[in-house]
Design a protein around this motif. Structure first.
Motif, PDB file in Angstrom:
ATOM      1  N   PHE A 165      46.765  52.754  43.293  1.00 12.37           N
ATOM      2  CA  PHE A 165      45.377  53.225  43.305  1.00 12.37           C
ATOM      3  C   PHE A 165      44.591  52.594  44.450  1.00 12.37           C
ATOM      4  CE2 PHE A 165      40.939  52.683  41.854  1.00 12.37           C
ATOM      5  CZ  PHE A 165      40.578  54.005  41.814  1.00 12.37           C
ATOM      6  N   ASN A 166      44.857  51.336  44.741  1.00 11.88           N
ATOM      7  CA  ASN A 166      44.106  50.638  45.794  1.00 11.88           C
ATOM      8  C   ASN A 166      44.234  51.307  47.153  1.00 11.88           C
ATOM      9  OD1 ASN A 166      43.019  48.705  44.132  1.00 11.88           O
ATOM     10  ND2 ASN A 166      44.704  47.281  44.425  1.00 11.88           N
ATOM     11  N   ARG A 167      45.354  51.941  47.413  1.00 14.71           N
ATOM     12  CA  ARG A 167      45.510  52.570  48.730  1.00 14.71           C
ATOM     13  C   ARG A 167      44.626  53.813  48.891  1.00 14.71           C
ATOM     14  NH1 ARG A 167      51.362  54.163  47.362  1.00 14.71           N
ATOM     15  NH2 ARG A 167      51.055  56.128  46.325  1.00 14.71           N
ATOM     16  N   TYR A 168      44.141  54.361  47.776  1.00 12.38           N
ATOM     17  CA  TYR A 168      43.262  55.520  47.843  1.00 12.38           C
ATOM     18  C   TYR A 168      41.804  55.136  48.074  1.00 12.38           C
ATOM     19  CZ  TYR A 168      47.095  58.243  45.870  1.00 12.38           C
ATOM     20  OH  TYR A 168      48.292  58.849  45.656  1.00 12.38           O
ATOM     21  N   ARG A 169      41.466  53.923  47.707  1.00 12.49           N
ATOM     22  CA  ARG A 169      40.075  53.479  47.833  1.00 12.49           C
ATOM     23  C   ARG A 169      39.804  53.036  49.253  1.00 12.49           C
ATOM     24  NH1 ARG A 169      39.205  48.997  43.470  1.00 12.49           N
ATOM     25  NH2 ARG A 169      38.292  48.150  45.319  1.00 12.49           N
ATOM     26  N   GLU A 170      38.772  53.575  49.824  1.00 11.56           N
ATOM     27  CA  GLU A 170      38.355  53.156  51.154  1.00 11.56           C
ATOM     28  C   GLU A 170      36.878  52.805  51.093  1.00 11.56           C
ATOM     29  OE1 GLU A 170      39.268  56.039  54.150  1.00 11.56           O
ATOM     30  OE2 GLU A 170      41.331  56.221  53.486  1.00 11.56           O
ATOM     31  N   ILE A 171      36.557  51.649  51.617  1.00 13.87           N
ATOM     32  CA  ILE A 171      35.167  51.237  51.657  1.00 13.87           C
ATOM     33  C   ILE A 171      34.665  51.569  53.057  1.00 13.87           C
ATOM     34  CG2 ILE A 171      33.580  49.300  51.461  1.00 13.87           C
ATOM     35  CD1 ILE A 171      35.609  48.027  49.542  1.00 13.87           C
ATOM     36  N   ASP A 172      33.920  52.656  53.140  1.00 14.59           N
ATOM     37  CA  ASP A 172      33.442  53.095  54.449  1.00 14.59           C
ATOM     38  C   ASP A 172      32.047  52.545  54.713  1.00 14.59           C
ATOM     39  OD1 ASP A 172      31.796  54.669  52.860  1.00 14.59           O
ATOM     40  OD2 ASP A 172      32.730  56.547  53.418  1.00 14.59           O
ATOM     41  N   ASP A 173      31.497  52.866  55.870  1.00 17.36           N
ATOM     42  CA  ASP A 173      30.189  52.352  56.263  1.00 17.36           C
ATOM     43  C   ASP A 173      29.081  52.804  55.318  1.00 17.36           C
ATOM     44  OD1 ASP A 173      31.265  50.984  58.390  1.00 17.36           O
ATOM     45  OD2 ASP A 173      30.914  52.609  59.819  1.00 17.36           O
ATOM     46  N   GLU A 174      29.204  53.990  54.761  1.00 15.75           N
ATOM     47  CA  GLU A 174      28.194  54.495  53.829  1.00 15.75           C
ATOM     48  C   GLU A 174      28.116  53.622  52.576  1.00 15.75           C
ATOM     49  OE1 GLU A 174      27.553  58.397  51.019  1.00 15.75           O
ATOM     50  OE2 GLU A 174      28.537  58.667  52.953  1.00 15.75           O
ATOM     51  N   ILE A 175      29.241  53.236  52.047  1.00 12.35           N
ATOM     52  CA  ILE A 175      29.275  52.386  50.862  1.00 12.35           C
ATOM     53  C   ILE A 175      28.696  51.009  51.194  1.00 12.35           C
ATOM     54  CG2 ILE A 175      30.773  51.204  49.212  1.00 12.35           C
ATOM     55  CD1 ILE A 175      32.613  53.659  49.342  1.00 12.35           C
ATOM     56  N   LYS A 176      29.036  50.467  52.354  1.00 12.71           N
ATOM     57  CA  LYS A 176      28.496  49.174  52.764  1.00 12.71           C
ATOM     58  C   LYS A 176      26.980  49.237  52.877  1.00 12.71           C
ATOM     59  CE  LYS A 176      32.568  47.903  55.430  1.00 12.71           C
ATOM     60  NZ  LYS A 176      33.086  47.722  56.791  1.00 12.71           N
ATOM     61  N   LYS A 177      26.457  50.315  53.446  1.00  8.84           N
ATOM     62  CA  LYS A 177      25.009  50.473  53.600  1.00  8.84           C
ATOM     63  C   LYS A 177      24.327  50.527  52.229  1.00  8.84           C
ATOM     64  CE  LYS A 177      21.476  53.471  55.641  1.00  8.84           C
ATOM     65  NZ  LYS A 177      20.600  53.374  54.522  1.00  8.84           N
ATOM     66  N   GLU A 178      24.923  51.244  51.279  1.00 11.91           N
ATOM     67  CA  GLU A 178      24.351  51.338  49.948  1.00 11.91           C
ATOM     68  C   GLU A 178      24.269  49.965  49.278  1.00 11.91           C
ATOM     69  OE1 GLU A 178      26.525  54.206  47.690  1.00 11.91           O
ATOM     70  OE2 GLU A 178      26.061  55.826  49.079  1.00 11.91           O
ATOM     71  N   VAL A 179      25.293  49.151  49.469  1.00 11.60           N
ATOM     72  CA  VAL A 179      25.292  47.812  48.887  1.00 11.60           C
ATOM     73  C   VAL A 179      24.205  46.948  49.517  1.00 11.60           C
ATOM     74  CG1 VAL A 179      26.638  45.677  48.625  1.00 11.60           C
ATOM     75  CG2 VAL A 179      27.698  47.880  48.207  1.00 11.60           C
ATOM     76  N   VAL A 180      24.073  47.021  50.825  1.00  8.91           N
ATOM     77  CA  VAL A 180      23.032  46.259  51.513  1.00  8.91           C
ATOM     78  C   VAL A 180      21.655  46.725  51.058  1.00  8.91           C
ATOM     79  CG1 VAL A 180      21.975  45.792  53.768  1.00  8.91           C
ATOM     80  CG2 VAL A 180      24.464  45.691  53.494  1.00  8.91           C
ATOM     81  N   ASP A 181      21.474  48.032  50.888  1.00  8.36           N
ATOM     82  CA  ASP A 181      20.183  48.561  50.427  1.00  8.36           C
ATOM     83  C   ASP A 181      19.841  48.069  49.025  1.00  8.36           C
ATOM     84  OD1 ASP A 181      19.803  49.896  52.807  1.00  8.36           O
ATOM     85  OD2 ASP A 181      20.457  51.840  52.035  1.00  8.36           O
ATOM     86  N   LEU A 182      20.850  47.845  48.188  1.00  9.82           N
ATOM     87  CA  LEU A 182      20.599  47.319  46.841  1.00  9.82           C
ATOM     88  C   LEU A 182      20.013  45.911  46.905  1.00  9.82           C
ATOM     89  CD1 LEU A 182      23.833  48.415  44.933  1.00  9.82           C
ATOM     90  CD2 LEU A 182      21.511  49.297  44.610  1.00  9.82           C
ATOM     91  N   LEU A 183      20.344  45.165  47.935  1.00 14.79           N
ATOM     92  CA  LEU A 183      19.860  43.802  48.070  1.00 14.79           C
ATOM     93  C   LEU A 183      18.432  43.724  48.601  1.00 14.79           C
ATOM     94  CD1 LEU A 183      23.066  42.236  49.637  1.00 14.79           C
ATOM     95  CD2 LEU A 183      22.320  42.095  47.252  1.00 14.79           C
ATOM     96  N   SER A 184      17.967  44.803  49.152  1.00 11.16           N
ATOM     97  CA  SER A 184      16.611  44.813  49.734  1.00 11.16           C
ATOM     98  C   SER A 184      15.549  45.009  48.698  1.00 11.16           C
ATOM     99  CB  SER A 184      16.494  45.942  50.759  1.00 11.16           C
ATOM    100  OG  SER A 184      17.427  45.757  51.776  1.00 11.16           O
TER     101      SER A 184
END
Length: 52
Positions: A33-52
């Motif tokens: 399953f792990n090989r199917y998961r990709e953490i792209d830039d969009e997901i990273k941005k969403e996480v950073v936005d949660l911290l704001s």
């Protein structure tokens, strides 16, 4: 390819690997399953936005 697309698109919306793994037929902690998961830039941005 369809399975990877399904998992990738769903992961961008749900963010719960256990739920997505259950829907795709993978066991919890599956290495396959792990090989199917990709953490792209969009997901990273969403996480950073949660911290704001």
């Amino acid at each position: 390819m369809a399975r990877k697309t399904f998992i990738g698109n769903l992961y961008k919306r749900v963010k719960d690997p256990n739920l997505i793994g259950a829907l795709s037929g993978h066991k919890e902690g599956s290495k396959a399953f792990n090989r199917y998961r990709e953490i792209d830039d969009e997901i990273k941005k969403e996480v950073v936005d949660l911290l704001s």
